[in-house]
Design an enzyme around this catalytic site. Structure first.
Site, PDB file in Angstrom:
ATOM      1  CD  GLU A  54      -3.241   0.365   0.448  1.00  0.00           C
ATOM      2  OE1 GLU A  54      -2.817   1.311  -0.252  1.00  0.00           O
ATOM      3  OE2 GLU A  54      -4.445   0.140   0.618  1.00  0.00           O
ATOM      4  CG  ASP A  90      -6.200   8.459   6.158  1.00  0.00           C
ATOM      5  OD1 ASP A  90      -6.151   8.721   7.357  1.00  0.00           O
ATOM      6  OD2 ASP A  90      -6.723   9.234   5.329  1.00  0.00           O
ATOM      7  NE  ARG A 143      -2.226   8.594  -9.017  1.00  0.00           N
ATOM      8  CZ  ARG A 143      -2.893   8.179  -7.944  1.00  0.00           C
ATOM      9  NH1 ARG A 143      -2.228   7.782  -6.874  1.00  0.00           N
ATOM     10  NH2 ARG A 143      -4.201   8.168  -7.916  1.00  0.00           N
TER      11      ARG A 143
HETATM   12  P1  IMP Z   1      -7.994   4.655   4.046  1.00  0.00           P
HETATM   13  O1  IMP Z   1      -8.989   3.733   3.400  1.00  0.00           O
HETATM   14  O2  IMP Z   1      -8.651   5.777   4.791  1.00  0.00           O
HETATM   15  O3  IMP Z   1      -6.961   3.926   4.895  1.00  0.00           O
HETATM   16  O4  IMP Z   1      -7.234   5.403   2.881  1.00  0.00           O
HETATM   17  C1  IMP Z   1      -6.365   4.741   2.069  1.00  0.00           C
HETATM   18  C2  IMP Z   1      -6.201   5.421   0.730  1.00  0.00           C
HETATM   19  O5  IMP Z   1      -6.532   6.817   0.786  1.00  0.00           O
HETATM   20  C3  IMP Z   1      -4.760   5.349   0.291  1.00  0.00           C
HETATM   21  O6  IMP Z   1      -4.478   4.176  -0.419  1.00  0.00           O
HETATM   22  C4  IMP Z   1      -4.610   6.610  -0.522  1.00  0.00           C
HETATM   23  O7  IMP Z   1      -4.975   6.358  -1.855  1.00  0.00           O
HETATM   24  C5  IMP Z   1      -5.581   7.598   0.078  1.00  0.00           C
HETATM   25  N1  IMP Z   1      -4.911   8.550   1.034  1.00  0.00           N
HETATM   26  C6  IMP Z   1      -4.966   8.555   2.389  1.00  0.00           C
HETATM   27  N2  IMP Z   1      -4.241   9.555   2.921  1.00  0.00           N
HETATM   28  C7  IMP Z   1      -3.687  10.212   1.870  1.00  0.00           C
HETATM   29  C8  IMP Z   1      -2.794  11.344   1.767  1.00  0.00           C
HETATM   30  O8  IMP Z   1      -2.331  11.963   2.759  1.00  0.00           O
HETATM   31  N3  IMP Z   1      -2.455  11.705   0.496  1.00  0.00           N
HETATM   32  C9  IMP Z   1      -2.910  11.067  -0.633  1.00  0.00           C
HETATM   33  N4  IMP Z   1      -3.723  10.002  -0.581  1.00  0.00           N
HETATM   34  C10 IMP Z   1      -4.118   9.565   0.668  1.00  0.00           C
HETATM   35 MG    MG Z   2      -5.276   7.564  -3.754  1.00  0.00          MG
END
Ligand code: IMP
Ligand code: MG
Length: 185
Positions: free
Chosen positions: A108, A112, A174
């Site tokens: 990953e 987050d 990216r």
């Molecule tokens: P989660 O499902 O909340 O854990 O988020 C995971 C996904 O959100 C990651 O794979 C990223 O694509 C995106 N994401 C979370 N935080 C960030 C950030 O600070 N910058 C850019 N993308 C993020």
């Molecule tokens: Mg993303």
């Protein structure tokens, strides 16, 4: 008013400054690779499963530092719109491999809230892998609200929004080789 020498980029409506330079990312990737090399040395052909799009650069650099025979593949998930999670995970490209009895390492870009990884882990465990662990480049411990253990974490950060090294702001950024954080002005 911030006046410093940090390199800045503008993406759409936001300005970002360097938070983690490329050489520091490289050292963190090196450490994760060393742990994985030690843990998987004796296992039958592990499969690295990258989560697109964000993980492509981490996957590429990590693989160059892995010293055992392995395979790689990708799935594609989406949960973010702009700078905040939507809480709904969409599977855009599903699993194309038979992972029954395989050792799987999910790769990953960032964990987050954990919504995406929880969704993916639930779907993978239904396919009876021998083991599944998670390797993430970034981890936000103050945001993470799930129980799934994240075994390999290259870098821990706060709840700030970052871009670069695979991570995007509405698909931009990216390609940046350093990691940038949004500047509040
Ligand atoms: P989660 O499902 O909340 O854990 O988020 C995971 C996904 O959100 C990651 O794979 C990223 O694509 C995106 N994401 C979370 N935080 C960030 C950030 O600070 N910058 C850019 N993308 C993020
Ligand atoms: Mg993303």
């Amino acid at each position: 008013m911030g006046c410093n020498n940090k390199k800045r980029v503008t993406l759409l409506d936001k300005t970002f400054e360097v938070m983690i330079p490329a050489d520091q990312i490289d050292r963190a990737v090196e450490q994760v690779a060393a742990q994985i090399n030690a843990d998987y040395a004796d296992r039958e052909t592990p499969l690295f499963l990258g989560v697109l799009n964000g993980s492509f650069m981490f996957m590429s650099d990590l693989m160059k530092k892995v010293d055992f025979n392995c395979e790689l593949s990708f799935v594609k998930l989406a949960s973010y719109a702009g700078t905040s999670t939507t809480g709904k995970v969409q599977e855009l490209i599903g699993l194309k491999n038979n992972i029954e009895g395989r050792h799987v390492i999910v790769v990953e870009d960032i964990v987050d809230t954990g919504e995406s990884i929880e969704h993916l882990m639930r779907s993978l465990s239904g396919h009876n892998p021998a083991s599944v662990e998670v390797a993430t480049l970034f981890f936000k411990p103050n945001s993470y609200s799930k129980q799934i253990p994240i075994k390999y974490k290259a870098l821990e950060i706060g709840n700030e929004f970052i871009v670069g090294y695979g991570l995007d702001y509405d698909q931009l950024g990216r390609n940046l080789k350093d990691v940038f954080v949004v500047v509040n002005e």
